[in-house]
Design an enzyme around this catalytic site. Structure first.
Site: not given
Ligand code: AGP
Length: 610
Positions: A2, A27, A74, A100-101, A483, A487, A490, A506, A605
């Site tokens: 948000c 975000r 969000w 927000n929250g 990682e 990528k 997501e 395994h 984000k």
């Molecule tokens: C990664 O591409 C994502 N956007 C997500 O996993 C992100 O790394 C995670 O939410 C942690 O965010 P931060 O590094 O801002 O704490």
């Protein structure tokens, strides 16, 4: 996550609010709304969907007035609907709130309000806030907000307006950032300073349990006893630097940020490598020499991509500093409460500095008396302010939801931290100098790795219709495999899994078929032959193999179906260099599949809720 923007001043508010929300779009959100005021009338406009939908509503029904608040939501409680979009109104329509929250005790509060005859119009937790403020309002909005927040459990960043107090904004913060902006045309309230670039010259961050009141020419911050408190007023550039927040010639922020990585890793190192002492130095780590020497274990905590950087950190601290190190998912660590000796340093790793679970895990470590540090990319963020000390990435704002330059910068900082700890233990000056030389060569290696882009585009065209993909690596490249899989998942929505290459036998090897490519990270190194064997095992079962390998490696080319080459770097820097083709592969597949690369579905984000 948000976003909040508020304005009160000498210009029409709606265009400023909409522009600010546009800057916070990255975000992630699923609905948006605003409310403005003229005299003692409020004009509410809100809509599910993208900001463009709200823009259409405003086109037909402008929202006049020189003060107002706005929000991108969000969804946490209740779906993405017009009714659930913020702002929320009191029963008589005289007070409006954006939030927000997460209010953890909202059900109990809602039942009490309903018992008092209040009718709710949304499924949100936020709506209880505006009804409570209306309940306590007796002519002073700030007082009513203060009485309300005392009842709230959970987290909030609030902005509140009332038709009874034209031109006044009230804000309150607990666990969700809120910043005051001071500009020539008035004063601003936002959840993120990036929304105020170009409007505010100076900014002031609120701390937890602080309340603020703004009008076009004044602002004040008060504590919960309503005593005035002084918080530092800083140039907005202190938080944003000279970062150009536009995409420039790039079609997406993510691609821009992938290509920024040579500079980003250089900025992460700038002024921190000490040729004289053959070590690294950090201005804000705030570790005494006793703490530094006395550290016997490092527990990192993070989420998502930052967690993967922490996995790289495990190998770095163990190899370069001979320090036991592990990374824990923040959402697990905060409740697991593992036994940690007093000489354990807890290190949060985060891009946004606002991830709720990471913040909570750090607070818990601090409460237990551990030295609590943070690696963070956002100056003045909640985690940066909570930590006893830390290291900023200096990567510039990362707008794309999928983290790229933050990951490689985090790994770079972790390498420097391992050097720093190592040189207070067993690393000799010669060894330290070698690591410094390796790091100085890193930006050029990352730049060289970007040259694989055209080749990666070919692979995306070849494999872009896949439904599953495996990523495999060993040692330092196991986190890079995780990682790479994240990528792809997501931003292209293709199912992908990362594994230690040997782990395939395994169970996961059962997934291998001719439609499931396996991406092997197999540059030359100590376990090269082992990974080659794993690659043969996949090939023997008809699985296509894409290999990320060293330039001119004929042995790999003879086995893999497709190769992408990266420049040779020491093994402990391979996760950084090998991530470049994986980022580009995910990007190109996502583009081919028509996905929203910078704002993938369901993602935010910064996940500022648990
Ligand atoms: C990664 O591409 C994502 N956007 C997500 O996993 C992100 O790394 C995670 O939410 C942690 O965010 P931060 O590094 O801002 O704490």
């Amino acid at each position: 996550m948000c976003g909040i923007i508020g304005f009160t001043g000498r210009r029409e508010a709606a265009p400023i609010l909409m522009d600010g929300l546009k800057r916070l779009e990255y975000r992630g959100y699923d609905s948006a709304g605003l409310i403005t005021g003229t005299g003692n009338s409020l004009h509410l406009r809100k809509k599910a969907g993208r900001l463009a939908e709200l823009g259409k509503v405003l086109g037909g029904q402008p929202a006049p007035g020189t003060f107002g608040i706005s929000h991108t939501r969000w969804a946490t409680h209740g779906g993405a609907t017009d009714a659930n979009a913020h702002p929320h109104l009191s029963a008589d329509g005289s007070i409006a709130v954006v939030h927000n929250g997460v209010i953890e005790n909202y059900q109990q509060l809602k039942h009490q309000l309903q018992a008092d005859g209040v009718t709710f119009h949304s499924e949100t937790d936020t709506e209880v806030i505006v009804h409570l403020i209306a309940h306590y309002y007796q002519g002073d909005l700030l007082h009513a907000v203060r009485q309300t927040v005392e009842l709230l459990k959970g987290t909030y960043g609030l902005a509140v307006v009332s038709k009874h107090e034209p031109d006044v904004l009230v804000g309150a913060r607990l666990g969700s950032p809120l910043v005051i902006g001071i500009g020539d045309d008035g004063t601003y309230l936002a959840s993120d300073a990036t929304a105020l670039a170009g409007y505010a010259d100076k900014v002031v961050y609120l701390n937890d349990r602080q309340i603020c009141q703004l009008d076009p020419d004044n602002w004040v911050i008060r504590n919960q006893d309503l005593d005035t408190v002084d918080e530092p007023v800083r140039d907005i550039a202190h938080y944003l630097g000279d970062y150009d927040a536009e995409k420039g010639d790039y079609p997406h922020y993510m691609l821009k940020e992938i290509y920024e990585q040579p500079d980003a890793v250089a900025n992460a190192m700038r002024g921190r490598l000490d040729q004289g002492d053959c070590t690294a130095h950090f201005g804000g780590l705030n570790l005494t020499s006793q703490q530094l020497r006395g550290t016997e274990r490092i527990v990192m905590t993070a989420c998502g991509t930052s967690y993967h950087a922490g996995l790289v950190g495990e190998y770095l601290f163990e190899e370069l500093a001979r320090l036991p190190a592990e990374v824990e998912y923040a959402s697990e660590l905060r409740y697991r409460n593992p036994p940690m000796s007093r000489d354990t340093v807890v290190l949060a790793i985060t891009q946004s500095g606002e991830t709720a679970d990471t913040l909570a895990a750090l607070k818990e470590a601090k409460r237990m008396g551990h030295t609590s540090l943070a690696i963070c990319n956002t100056v003045g963020s909640s985690i940066a302010r909570e930590a006893c000390g830390g290291v900023y990435l200096h990567a510039g704002p990362e707008i794309g939801v999928a983290s790229t330059k933050a990951f490689t910068s985090q790994c770079t900082v972790l390498a420097m931290l391992a050097l720093y700890f190592g040189r207070t233990r067993h690393l000799s000056a010669v060894q330290g100098q070698k690591i410094i030389d390796d790091l100085h060569a890193l930006p050029d290696a990352v730049r060289a790795a970007l040259r694989c882009h055209d080749r990666v585009k070919e692979l995306a065209n070849r494999y872009g219709d896949m439904h599953n993909c495996l990523y495999l690596g060993r040692q330092y490249l196991y986190p890079a495999a995780l990682e790479g899989a994240l990528k792809l998942k997501e931003i292209s929505y293709v199912h992908a899994e990362g594994y230690p290459a040997a782990e395939m036998k395994h169970g996961p090897i059962a997934l291998v078929d001719q439609d499931t490519p396996s991406v092997f990270l197999v540059p030359r190194g100590n376990v090269f032959d082992k990974v080659m064997s794993n690659m043969q095992e996949i090939k023997a079962r008809g699985g296509p193999v894409i290999a990320v390998c060293s330039e001119g490696d004929k042995e790999v080319e003879a086995v893999a179906d497709d190769v992408v080459t990266v420049p040779d770097v020491p093994e402990y820097l391979q996760p950084i260099v090998c991530s470049i083709p994986l980022q580009l592969f995910a990007y190109e597949v996502a583009v081919l599949r028509g996905c929203d690369v910078d704002k993938p579905r369901n993602l935010a984000k910064s996940v500022t809720v648990e």
